[in-house]
Design a protein around this motif. Structure first.
Motif, mmCIF file in Angstrom:
data_model
loop_
_atom_site.group_PDB
_atom_site.id
_atom_site.type_symbol
_atom_site.label_atom_id
_atom_site.label_comp_id
_atom_site.label_asym_id
_atom_site.label_seq_id
_atom_site.Cartn_x
_atom_site.Cartn_y
_atom_site.Cartn_z
ATOM 1 N N GLU A 282 0.661 -1.072 -0.335
ATOM 2 C CA GLU A 282 0.437 0.193 0.195
ATOM 3 C C GLU A 282 0.789 1.213 -0.131
ATOM 4 O OE1 GLU A 282 -3.256 0.131 -0.398
ATOM 5 O OE2 GLU A 282 -2.945 -2.202 -0.795
ATOM 6 N N ASP A 283 1.907 1.013 -0.336
ATOM 7 C CA ASP A 283 2.798 2.411 -0.215
ATOM 8 C C ASP A 283 2.738 2.929 -1.358
ATOM 9 O OD1 ASP A 283 5.588 3.945 1.480
ATOM 10 O OD2 ASP A 283 6.294 3.701 -0.664
ATOM 11 N N PRO A 284 3.373 4.460 -1.846
ATOM 12 C CA PRO A 284 2.685 5.118 -2.699
ATOM 13 C C PRO A 284 3.241 4.746 -3.389
ATOM 14 C CG PRO A 284 2.341 5.894 -0.829
ATOM 15 C CD PRO A 284 3.094 4.715 -0.587
ATOM 16 N N ALA A 285 4.697 4.295 -3.634
ATOM 17 C CA ALA A 285 5.960 3.973 -4.103
ATOM 18 C C ALA A 285 5.636 2.677 -4.803
ATOM 19 C CB ALA A 285 7.199 3.369 -3.214
ATOM 20 N N ALA A 286 5.591 1.611 -4.087
ATOM 21 C CA ALA A 286 4.789 0.036 -4.551
ATOM 22 C C ALA A 286 3.353 -0.077 -5.456
ATOM 23 C CB ALA A 286 4.193 -0.375 -3.136
ATOM 24 N N ARG A 287 2.869 1.225 -4.816
ATOM 25 C CA ARG A 287 1.618 0.748 -5.951
ATOM 26 C C ARG A 287 2.057 1.483 -7.232
ATOM 27 N NH1 ARG A 287 -0.713 3.850 -1.500
ATOM 28 N NH2 ARG A 287 -0.998 5.993 -2.016
ATOM 29 N N ALA A 288 2.815 2.376 -7.166
ATOM 30 C CA ALA A 288 3.201 3.014 -8.911
ATOM 31 C C ALA A 288 4.165 2.422 -9.430
ATOM 32 C CB ALA A 288 4.470 4.387 -8.225
ATOM 33 N N ILE A 289 4.783 1.173 -8.866
ATOM 34 C CA ILE A 289 5.485 -0.248 -9.622
ATOM 35 C C ILE A 289 4.963 -1.178 -9.689
ATOM 36 C CG2 ILE A 289 7.116 -1.520 -9.058
ATOM 37 C CD1 ILE A 289 8.812 0.442 -6.644
ATOM 38 N N THR A 290 3.776 -0.997 -9.156
ATOM 39 C CA THR A 290 2.316 -2.353 -9.546
ATOM 40 C C THR A 290 1.761 -2.200 -10.141
ATOM 41 O OG1 THR A 290 2.127 -3.308 -6.968
ATOM 42 C CG2 THR A 290 0.577 -3.518 -8.340
ATOM 43 N N GLU A 291 1.702 -1.101 -10.499
ATOM 44 C CA GLU A 291 0.991 -0.464 -11.531
ATOM 45 C C GLU A 291 2.337 -0.020 -13.291
ATOM 46 O OE1 GLU A 291 -0.212 3.951 -10.530
ATOM 47 O OE2 GLU A 291 -2.053 3.115 -8.820
ATOM 48 N N LEU A 292 3.156 -0.162 -12.355
ATOM 49 C CA LEU A 292 4.254 -0.497 -13.116
ATOM 50 C C LEU A 292 4.287 -1.199 -14.726
ATOM 51 C CD1 LEU A 292 6.771 0.538 -14.692
ATOM 52 C CD2 LEU A 292 8.004 -0.098 -13.470
ATOM 53 N N ALA A 293 3.669 -2.799 -13.932
ATOM 54 C CA ALA A 293 3.805 -4.196 -13.611
ATOM 55 C C ALA A 293 2.431 -4.065 -14.571
ATOM 56 C CB ALA A 293 3.879 -4.940 -12.683
ATOM 57 N N ALA A 294 2.143 -3.606 -14.055
ATOM 58 C CA ALA A 294 0.897 -3.500 -15.308
ATOM 59 C C ALA A 294 0.628 -3.203 -16.447
ATOM 60 C CB ALA A 294 -0.722 -3.191 -14.671
ATOM 61 N N SER A 295 1.640 -1.723 -16.598
ATOM 62 C CA SER A 295 1.811 -1.471 -17.600
ATOM 63 C C SER A 295 2.346 -2.483 -18.745
ATOM 64 C CB SER A 295 2.443 -0.551 -17.761
ATOM 65 O OG SER A 295 1.048 0.487 -16.699
ATOM 66 N N VAL A 296 3.941 -2.850 -18.371
ATOM 67 C CA VAL A 296 4.500 -3.589 -18.566
ATOM 68 C C VAL A 296 3.329 -4.738 -19.376
ATOM 69 C CG1 VAL A 296 6.812 -4.887 -18.391
ATOM 70 C CG2 VAL A 296 6.381 -2.995 -17.729
ATOM 71 N N ALA A 297 2.620 -5.361 -18.556
ATOM 72 C CA ALA A 297 2.511 -6.467 -18.856
ATOM 73 C C ALA A 297 1.547 -6.095 -20.008
ATOM 74 C CB ALA A 297 1.749 -7.414 -17.503
ATOM 75 N N ALA A 298 0.365 -5.609 -19.961
ATOM 76 C CA ALA A 298 -0.074 -5.633 -20.513
ATOM 77 C C ALA A 298 0.052 -5.358 -21.949
ATOM 78 C CB ALA A 298 -1.579 -4.159 -20.443
ATOM 79 N N ALA A 299 1.415 -4.245 -22.199
ATOM 80 C CA ALA A 299 1.769 -4.381 -23.615
ATOM 81 C C ALA A 299 2.686 -5.291 -23.718
ATOM 82 C CB ALA A 299 3.131 -2.846 -23.302
ATOM 83 N N GLY A 300 2.206 -6.185 -23.842
ATOM 84 C CA GLY A 300 2.480 -7.280 -24.913
ATOM 85 C C GLY A 300 4.021 -7.498 -25.134
ATOM 86 N N ARG A 301 4.309 -8.488 -26.271
ATOM 87 C CA ARG A 301 4.860 -8.004 -27.151
ATOM 88 C C ARG A 301 5.038 -8.006 -28.379
ATOM 89 N NH1 ARG A 301 10.559 -12.798 -27.673
ATOM 90 N NH2 ARG A 301 11.276 -11.395 -29.375
ATOM 91 N N ARG A 302 6.172 -7.017 -29.194
ATOM 92 C CA ARG A 302 5.983 -7.724 -30.546
ATOM 93 C C ARG A 302 6.147 -8.133 -31.503
ATOM 94 N NH1 ARG A 302 7.299 -0.526 -32.814
ATOM 95 N NH2 ARG A 302 5.707 0.208 -31.393
ATOM 96 N N LEU A 303 4.880 -8.486 -32.430
ATOM 97 C CA LEU A 303 5.336 -10.082 -33.079
ATOM 98 C C LEU A 303 5.869 -9.559 -34.726
ATOM 99 C CD1 LEU A 303 2.006 -12.112 -32.344
ATOM 100 C CD2 LEU A 303 4.505 -12.287 -30.444
ATOM 101 N N ALA A 304 6.171 -8.571 -34.904
ATOM 102 C CA ALA A 304 6.327 -8.097 -36.231
ATOM 103 C C ALA A 304 7.666 -8.170 -36.622
ATOM 104 C CB ALA A 304 6.555 -6.609 -36.861
ATOM 105 N N GLY A 305 8.134 -9.366 -37.752
ATOM 106 C CA GLY A 305 9.563 -9.768 -38.147
ATOM 107 C C GLY A 305 9.279 -10.504 -37.017
ATOM 108 N N ARG A 306 9.103 -11.998 -36.928
ATOM 109 C CA ARG A 306 9.124 -12.965 -36.095
ATOM 110 C C ARG A 306 8.983 -14.017 -36.427
ATOM 111 N NH1 ARG A 306 6.031 -13.901 -30.239
ATOM 112 N NH2 ARG A 306 6.761 -15.079 -29.282
ATOM 113 N N ALA A 307 9.349 -15.465 -36.509
ATOM 114 C CA ALA A 307 8.790 -16.631 -37.289
ATOM 115 C C ALA A 307 7.563 -17.218 -35.843
ATOM 116 C CB ALA A 307 9.532 -17.569 -37.020
#
Length: 378
Positions: free
Chosen positions: A347-372
């Protein structure tokens, strides 16, 4: 089904804490017999002196005792033969030859390098907490501490003893198993230093390149969703090596709001882009802390993260400010204690910010362009 079958099924489901797989799937279960209310269970460990031996034996004992009608359990512990170990390592590699990097462009694992222009901006703290936050979302996460001269990941993940020594990875023939902290598989040069080294590493370019290469090829991470790489600050040898070995990696740039840090941080993103890596976004650490009276303490100024994101944005690709992590006494104290703030004080503000960062990173996914993609047309 006999009582012995029930015990075998329960014991086979016990997970090896290093390999993170059921010991039944690893062929570690041997003879099992039940005499009345007593179960006799035979298991084998991968190597002599396995550091997880006591935990595995206790977990096996508990699993057998959980079977209805079993009140006493006797566990006999042996060790795999060389032939059995070879068969195990071949199974773990899933057909891949030894010393071949499994994180190439066609890998299903997202590789994310966390960089900074200069030291002291909290890059490693952000990386360790991001790794734990991603693991808490149910992802399989690995973490390579590529900051060879300034390694700190073992301490941040609680993988050190009272004397500050990190555990050495377990070796099964030519495979190294990374220690696990907070469900994150981590490897660091700090795990290989011996008594008398004083915790210092004085290496130049070729040794640094080989170390990073070995971490990528000789360490068995298993199937990962995300591999994070804690990069050293700046644009030196390791940045070039990682760019050569992992040109498809994504990059997160960490900075503070201070102009002196943000101006330099842009360079790390530009160098990563020159090797073909994509800048996923920017994280601003040590942002303003909101005091109890509601006022903001912007000890390091403001706006640096947004400035870095703007400087790295091109017509072809926008680079967002992914997170702004405020100054946090808990983040500092938990880091010193080896208990990531996202786990110890979510619940610490820094922890919440990093948890939201993790959600953004996970949601971004990986680009498939040029990948077999792994499918065969019919």
């Amino acid at each position: 089904m006999t009582a012995a079958d029930d015990v075998r099924r329960a014991v086979s489901a016990v997970s090896d804490p290093e390999l993170r797989r059921p010991i039944g799937d690893l062929d570690m279960v041997r003879d099992i017999a039940v005499d009345g209310t007593t179960a006799r269970v035979g298991i084998v460990l991968t190597i002599v002196g396995c550091p997880a031996a006591r935990r595995i034996e206790q977990d096996v004992r508990d699993a057998a005792a959980s079977v209805p009608g079993i009140t006493d359990v006797a566990v006999e512990v042996g060790v795999m033969t060389p032939a059995e170990r070879r068969a195990l390592t071949e199974r773990l590699r899933a057909g891949r030859p030894a010393r071949v990097m499994p994180f190439g462009p066609d890998s299903l694992t997202r590789v994310i390098a966390v960089t900074s222009g200069k030291g002291g901006v909290g890059k490693s703290t952000v990386t360790a907490n991001l790794a734990v936050a991603l693991a808490r979302r149910g992802l399989a996460v690995g973490l390579i501490d590529a900051d060879v001269h300034g390694f700190s990941i073992p301490g941040l993940l609680g993988l050190v003893d009272e004397a500050g020594r990190a555990p050495q990875p377990t070796r099964i023939d030519d495979l190294m198993l990374p220690p696990v902290g907070y469900d994150v598989k981590a490897i660091s040069i700090g795990m290989f230093l011996r008594e008398g080294d004083g915790g210092a590493v004085a290496w130049r370019g070729p040794m640094l390149h080989r170390t990073v290469q070995q971490f990528l090829t000789d360490v068995f991470f298993g199937d990962l969703d995300v591999l994070l790489i804690d990069m050293p600050p700046g644009t030196g040898d390791v940045a070039i090596s990682v760019g050569q070995l992992l040109p498809h990696a994504e990059v997160i740039v960490v900075t503070t709001p201070q102009a002196a840090a943000s101006d330099v941080a842009v360079r790390s993103g530009l160098v990563a882009r020159q090797t073909g890596q994509r800048v996923l976004g920017v994280v601003e650490n040590m942002a303003a802390l909101t005091l109890r009276d509601g006022t903001a303490l912007d000890l390091f100024g403001s706006g640096g993260g947004a400035e870095v994101a703007a400087a790295l944005t091109t017509e072809a690709e926008a680079v967002p400010l992914l997170a702004s992590v405020p100054l946090s006494p808990a983040l500092r104290a938990d880091g010193d204690a080896g208990t990531p703030v996202v786990a110890a004080h979510p619940e610490d503000p820094a922890a919440r910010a990093i948890t939201e960062l993790a959600a953004s990173v996970a949601a971004a996914g990986r680009r498939l362009a040029g990948r077999a993609l792994p499918f065969t047309p019919h």
